[in-house]
Design an enzyme around this catalytic site. Structure first.
Site, PDB file in Angstrom:
ATOM      1  CG  HIS A 221      -0.028   0.111   2.439  1.00 39.30           C
ATOM      2  ND1 HIS A 221       0.390  -0.870   3.094  1.00 39.30           N
ATOM      3  CD2 HIS A 221       0.131   1.309   3.481  1.00 39.30           C
ATOM      4  CE1 HIS A 221       1.117  -0.392   4.074  1.00 39.30           C
ATOM      5  NE2 HIS A 221       0.846   1.008   4.327  1.00 39.30           N
ATOM      6  CG  ASP A 223       1.813   5.149   4.657  1.00 37.60           C
ATOM      7  OD1 ASP A 223       1.268   4.032   4.805  1.00 37.60           O
ATOM      8  OD2 ASP A 223       2.602   5.256   5.362  1.00 37.60           O
ATOM      9  NE  ARG A 288       8.928  -5.336  11.449  1.00 33.10           N
ATOM     10  CZ  ARG A 288       8.263  -4.273  11.034  1.00 33.10           C
ATOM     11  NH1 ARG A 288       6.861  -4.326  11.090  1.00 33.10           N
ATOM     12  NH2 ARG A 288       9.086  -3.374  10.624  1.00 33.10           N
TER      13      ARG A 288
END
Ligand SMILES: C=C1C[C@]23C[C@H]1CC[C@H]2[C@@]12CCC[C@@](C)(C(=O)O1)[C@H]2[C@@H]3C(=O)O
Ligand SMILES: O=C(O)CCC(=O)C(=O)O
Ligand SMILES: [Fe+2]
Length: 341
Positions: A221, A223, A288
């Site tokens: 993607h 932002d 993570r």
């Protein structure tokens, strides 16, 4: 409610696109989370994105060059104290370690933008991501109360302090970036005014995974922001796409922050600073964590290509931040091409 959450409210998500898997109880990866293209999860781990020292007298040039050639760079000497980052990380860890049933008390509502849930881009992909997030816009007090009715203050203080510091850094970076485009102080102050901005903080967790090579942490993607400031803790996973090269791993280095160009800066710079496509893959079984801060102009601000010399033609029409959010909510991949002139 912030103006930014209102802009997202017009595009409600379905519950099954909000509720993460009960990661605590899975021993094997369910079919819903197996991505078919794992052979494509290959990346160049030798190349590295540029590093910019914010104290460097040439910072304007360095930042401009990094935005133009990579759309992403690491900053050092950014002035954010490491103990504040550690505190946010530890509060994020405290949140994500709660049992799933407990985290669901702070579930994002279908029309809401804040709280616990899957990434907003989830509905655009047929497979689910190995990810859970918590979105903050301003004060997280409402959701923090749902999680810790008697003990929410520390979480709120830490998140608010971090957002304040991130906003200052975002403004500093925006000044450097827009100066590199030769914009005047007057033009810069229209885009970056301390009073007006739309901002969000996203806490990301990629939980322990029994079979990391078959899942996707966060699908590719760009932002929506002008720029995003990312702290990735110690675990590899973030990759950016570079034309002519492919996926490039962005390894965390101690104390540095990753800055990436978002779609709104892509428009403002007339594609001179392209927004960078990125994804998170799981390189290890271990959990993570990352913290992403998104900086954009106010929702009613009209974004259009600036700093054009007479020989250049604008590639994008003017679009308000709110309208762009709406376009992207319907067409995650094509949003920029839909406003192209
Ligand atoms: C201010 C923002 C920016 C958002 C939406 C809203 C809050 C959460 C952000 C993210 C975080 C995860 C990736 C992304 C693509 C997503 O799904 O949610 C981001 C999105 C965007 O950049 O569009
Ligand atoms: O977890 C990461 O490293 C990246 C997160 C991200 O891309 C986002 O929150 O938009
Ligand atoms: Fe992102």
């Amino acid at each position: 409610m912030s103006a930014l959450s209102e802009a997202y409210r017009d595009h409600p998500l379905h519950l099954h696109h909000i509720i993460p898997l009960d990661f605590d109880s899975v021993r094997t990866v369910p079919d819903s989370h197996v991505w078919p293209t794992s052979h494509a999860f290959e990346s160049d781990d030798q190349l590295s994105i540029p590093t910019v020292d914010l104290m460097d007298p040439d910072a304007v040039k360095l930042v401009g060059h990094a935005c133009e050639t990579w759309g992403v760079f690491q900053v050092i000497n950014h002035g954010i104290p490491l103990d504040i980052i550690d505190e946010v990380e530890s509060e994020a860890r405290r949140l994500f370690s709660l049992p799933t049933g407990h985290k669901l008390k702070a579930l994002r509502s279908p029309g809401g933008a804040t709280g616990y849930g899957l990434a907003r881009i989830s509905p655009f992909f047929s497979k689910k991501m190995w990810h859970e997030g918590f979105t903050v816009m301003g004060s997280p007090v409402d959701h923090a109360r749902e999680l810790w009715p008697n003990d929410y203050q520390r979480f709120c203080d830490v998140m608010e302090d971090y957002q304040k510091k991130m906003k200052e850094l975002a403004i500093t970076l925006m000044h450097l970036i827009l100066k590199s485009l030769d914009l005047s102080e007057e033009e810069i102050s229209k885009v970056v005014s301390p009073g007006g901005a739309s901002t969000a903080l996203q806490l990301n967790s990629y939980p322990f995974c029994p079979d990391p090579s078959r899942v996707m942490g966060l699908a590719p993607h760009t932002d929506t922001s002008l720029l995003t400031i990312l702290y990735q803790s110690t675990i590899n996973g973030l990759e950016i796409f570079k034309d002519g090269v492919g996926w490039v791993l962005v390894s965390p280095t101690n104390g540095s922050l990753v800055v990436n160009v978002g779609d709104l800066l892509h428009i403002l710079s007339n594609a001179q600073f392209p927004s960078v496509l990125h994804r998170v893959v799981l390189k290890e079984k271990q959990q993570r964590l990352s913290l992403a801060y998104f900086y954009s102009p106010p929702t009613d601000f009209d974004v259009s290509p600036l700093a054009l010399n007479p020989a250049q033609i604008p590639l994008y029409r003017s679009v308000s931040v709110r309208e762009y959010i709406h376009i992207k909510a319907k067409n995650v991949e094509k949003a920029l091409s839909l406003i192209r002139i």
